[in-house]
Design an enzyme around this catalytic site. Structure first.
Site, PDB file in Angstrom:
ATOM      1  N   ARG A 196      37.185  42.199  42.988  1.00 48.17           N
ATOM      2  CA  ARG A 196      36.804  40.952  42.334  1.00 48.17           C
ATOM      3  C   ARG A 196      37.890  40.504  41.370  1.00 48.17           C
ATOM      4  O   ARG A 196      38.200  41.214  40.412  1.00 48.17           O
ATOM      5  CB  ARG A 196      35.463  41.109  41.601  1.00 48.17           C
ATOM      6  CG  ARG A 196      34.654  39.821  41.601  1.00 48.17           C
ATOM      7  CD  ARG A 196      33.419  39.925  40.730  1.00 48.17           C
ATOM      8  NE  ARG A 196      33.813  40.017  39.343  1.00 48.17           N
ATOM      9  CZ  ARG A 196      33.151  40.709  38.417  1.00 48.17           C
ATOM     10  NH1 ARG A 196      32.057  41.371  38.727  1.00 48.17           N
ATOM     11  NH2 ARG A 196      33.575  40.748  37.179  1.00 48.17           N
ATOM     12  N   TYR A 211      35.195  45.181  30.645  1.00 46.81           N
ATOM     13  CA  TYR A 211      34.948  46.322  31.538  1.00 46.81           C
ATOM     14  C   TYR A 211      35.952  46.444  32.691  1.00 46.81           C
ATOM     15  O   TYR A 211      36.096  47.488  33.296  1.00 46.81           O
ATOM     16  CB  TYR A 211      33.510  46.279  32.093  1.00 46.81           C
ATOM     17  CG  TYR A 211      33.164  45.054  32.927  1.00 46.81           C
ATOM     18  CD1 TYR A 211      33.500  44.983  34.274  1.00 46.81           C
ATOM     19  CD2 TYR A 211      32.505  43.961  32.356  1.00 46.81           C
ATOM     20  CE1 TYR A 211      33.183  43.864  35.037  1.00 46.81           C
ATOM     21  CE2 TYR A 211      32.181  42.839  33.116  1.00 46.81           C
ATOM     22  CZ  TYR A 211      32.520  42.792  34.457  1.00 46.81           C
ATOM     23  OH  TYR A 211      32.210  41.688  35.206  1.00 46.81           O
ATOM     24  N   HIS A 255      32.381  37.634  37.202  1.00 45.81           N
ATOM     25  CA  HIS A 255      31.197  37.616  38.086  1.00 45.81           C
ATOM     26  C   HIS A 255      30.665  36.190  38.226  1.00 45.81           C
ATOM     27  O   HIS A 255      30.332  35.736  39.313  1.00 45.81           O
ATOM     28  CB  HIS A 255      30.119  38.528  37.493  1.00 45.81           C
ATOM     29  CG  HIS A 255      28.778  38.363  38.126  1.00 45.81           C
ATOM     30  ND1 HIS A 255      28.491  38.867  39.370  1.00 45.81           N
ATOM     31  CD2 HIS A 255      27.658  37.721  37.701  1.00 45.81           C
ATOM     32  CE1 HIS A 255      27.239  38.548  39.689  1.00 45.81           C
ATOM     33  NE2 HIS A 255      26.707  37.858  38.699  1.00 45.81           N
TER      34      HIS A 255
HETATM   35  C1  LIG Z   1      16.821  41.914  42.801  1.00 41.79           C
HETATM   36  C2  LIG Z   1      17.832  41.555  41.760  1.00 41.79           C
HETATM   37  N1  LIG Z   1      18.150  42.456  40.803  1.00 41.79           N
HETATM   38  C3  LIG Z   1      19.066  42.147  39.856  1.00 41.79           C
HETATM   39  C4  LIG Z   1      19.669  40.920  39.852  1.00 41.79           C
HETATM   40  C5  LIG Z   1      20.717  40.575  38.798  1.00 41.79           C
HETATM   41  N2  LIG Z   1      22.028  40.487  39.411  1.00 41.79           N
HETATM   42  C6  LIG Z   1      22.604  39.304  39.653  1.00 41.79           C
HETATM   43  S1  LIG Z   1      24.092  39.460  40.386  1.00 41.79           S
HETATM   44  C7  LIG Z   1      24.001  41.142  40.394  1.00 41.79           C
HETATM   45  C8  LIG Z   1      25.130  41.967  40.963  1.00 41.79           C
HETATM   46  C9  LIG Z   1      25.183  42.010  42.442  1.00 41.79           C
HETATM   47  O1  LIG Z   1      26.364  42.610  42.872  1.00 41.79           O
HETATM   48  P1  LIG Z   1      26.838  42.600  44.358  1.00 41.79           P
HETATM   49  O2  LIG Z   1      25.689  42.832  45.276  1.00 41.79           O
HETATM   50  O3  LIG Z   1      27.986  43.524  44.469  1.00 41.79           O
HETATM   51  O4  LIG Z   1      27.311  41.089  44.600  1.00 41.79           O
HETATM   52  P2  LIG Z   1      28.533  40.294  43.917  1.00 41.79           P
HETATM   53  O5  LIG Z   1      27.938  39.603  42.720  1.00 41.79           O
HETATM   54  O6  LIG Z   1      29.586  41.253  43.543  1.00 41.79           O
HETATM   55  O7  LIG Z   1      28.967  39.314  44.945  1.00 41.79           O
HETATM   56  C10 LIG Z   1      22.815  41.553  39.801  1.00 41.79           C
HETATM   57  C11 LIG Z   1      22.442  42.966  39.622  1.00 41.79           C
HETATM   58  C12 LIG Z   1      19.295  40.005  40.868  1.00 41.79           C
HETATM   59  N3  LIG Z   1      19.850  38.790  40.950  1.00 41.79           N
HETATM   60  N4  LIG Z   1      18.381  40.346  41.814  1.00 41.79           N
END
Ligand SMILES: Cc1ncc(C[n+]2csc(CCOP(=O)(O)OP(=O)(O)O)c2C)c(N)n1
Ligand SMILES: [Mg+2]
Length: 355
Positions: A255, A268, A259
């Site tokens: 990344r 971090y 985010h």
């Molecule tokens: C079920 C759920 N739990 C927690 C969240 C909060 N949340 C939003 S983005 C994220 C990280 C997801 O990471 P990843 O699957 O690696 O996708 P990326 O954002 O890196 O594309 C989290 C935990 C959420 N949106 N849905």
């Protein structure tokens, strides 16, 4: 037969480095297709960069940046037919542009405006899932249902590394394997789930290793190499169409942006690793490949970029020209029988908004 690329083997690549690593070619992609793919990458990149600006100007809300994810999105979608369906997460919010969705629709989604809603059947594109991994069982169920109906459709589910720790991923992948659903499980492994690094996400040596447990092939590609992504997805789509079931693709990247606009990764993330990734970002990599192949000229680059910028200008103007939505909509679709307190809340909201 399950095949997983071992952790110590390199990622699948097609694009060389213009030096010791020579460029490869993909069968069936001539100059026209390569330029179409480049156009798609530039469209996504322009959308993303302009959106960060629009956010800073207060014209769209919190925005999930996908800078350097373009190769995974454009490459995988390029391997689909129009009749195939896409099941995106928030990181792929603009993927509809590759299916002819107006820019204003995507911008309106980020503006929280109802004109950002679409009929999934219009673009064969499901709505964006913000709850992590929930689009995976949707895609698998859709694919299995399509197969039962005798339709020749493949579903592409896009999700992140963090999603592979969710129950919905496990349920979807299990089901897909058992039912031989014609689905491609495409994981963009950017090595972060907000501030959670991959090392805290799983003890598996690679995410592709997880495929073994579901009895499906797992392949690993360089997520910054649009041609490798395309080729791996095309093979997965062919398997699905032939009735051989799902494939799990782990596209590895890092990344290179926050985010989302609300995040401060400086506390971090490793800035040197980010810098390295930014220098080798996916649009520039493909651009250099095309120049080496004699397919792209300065004029063409200018023309394609200008076209994308113009689309964005027109798109934001169109989104901003929409009359404000009725605040009542916020409440209307939540309850069959709304509690009386909601009516009071709506009165208060209308008073604040002066509507
Ligand atoms: C079920 C759920 N739990 C927690 C969240 C909060 N949340 C939003 S983005 C994220 C990280 C997801 O990471 P990843 O699957 O690696 O996708 P990326 O954002 O890196 O594309 C989290 C935990 C959420 N949106 N849905
Ligand atoms: Mg991630």
């Amino acid at each position: 037969m399950t095949e997983v690329v071992p952790a110590d083997r390199g990622l699948r690549r097609v694009i060389g480095d213009g030096d010791a690593v020579v460029d490869g070619e993909v069968d069936g992609l001539g100059p026209d297709e390569l330029l179409a793919l480049y156009r798609n990458l530039v469209l996504l990149r322009t959308y993303d960069e302009r959106s960060v600006v629009y956010h800073r100007q207060g014209r769209i809300g919190t925005y999930a940046i996908f800078w350097n994810h373009e190769a995974m999105q454009a490459g995988s979608v390029f391997a689909l037919e129009e009749r195939d369906w896409i099941f995106p997460a928030y990181r792929e919010s603009a993927i509809g542009l590759l299916r002819g969705m107006p820019v204003s629709t995507v911008l309106s989604w980020w503006r929280g405006h109802p004109s950002g809603w679409w009929d999934p059947r219009e673009f064969n594109l499901a709505s964006i899932c913000v709850p992590i991994a929930t689009q995976i069982p949707h895609a698998v169920g859709f694919a299995w249902g399509s197969a039962l109906k005798g339709e020749d459709r493949v579903a592409l589910a896009l999700f992140g590394d963090g999603a592979t720790s969710e129950g919905a991923f496990h349920e979807g992948a299990t089901f897909a394997g058992v039912m031989k659903a014609p689905v491609v499980l495409f994981c963009n492994n950017n090595q972060w789930a907000i501030s959670t690094p991959l090392s805290a996400q799983t003890a598996a040596p690679t995410l592709a290793d997880k495929a073994i447990g579901y009895g499906i092939p797992g392949v690993r590609v360089d997520g910054g190499d649009v041609l490798a992504v395309y080729e791996a997805t095309r093979e997965a789509v062919e398997r699905a169409r032939a009735g051989d079931g799902p494939t799990f693709i782990e596209a590895v990247t890092y990344r290179a942006a926050p985010h989302a606009t609300a995040d401060d990764p400086s506390i971090y993330i490793d800035p040197e690793r980010v810098e390295e990734e930014r220098e080798n970002e996916c649009v520039g990599r493909f651009e250099r490949y095309l120049r080496r192949a004699g397919v792209l000229t300065d004029d063409k680059v200018e023309e394609i970029r200008a076209e994308a910028l113009e689309l964005m200008r027109a798109g934001i103007a169109e989104a901003e020209a929409e009359p404000p939505a009725d605040p009542g909509l916020v409440f209307e679709h939540a309850y069959a029988n709304p509690p009386p307190s909601l009516a009071e809340d709506l009165v208060e909201l209308r008073r604040i908004l002066g509507s």
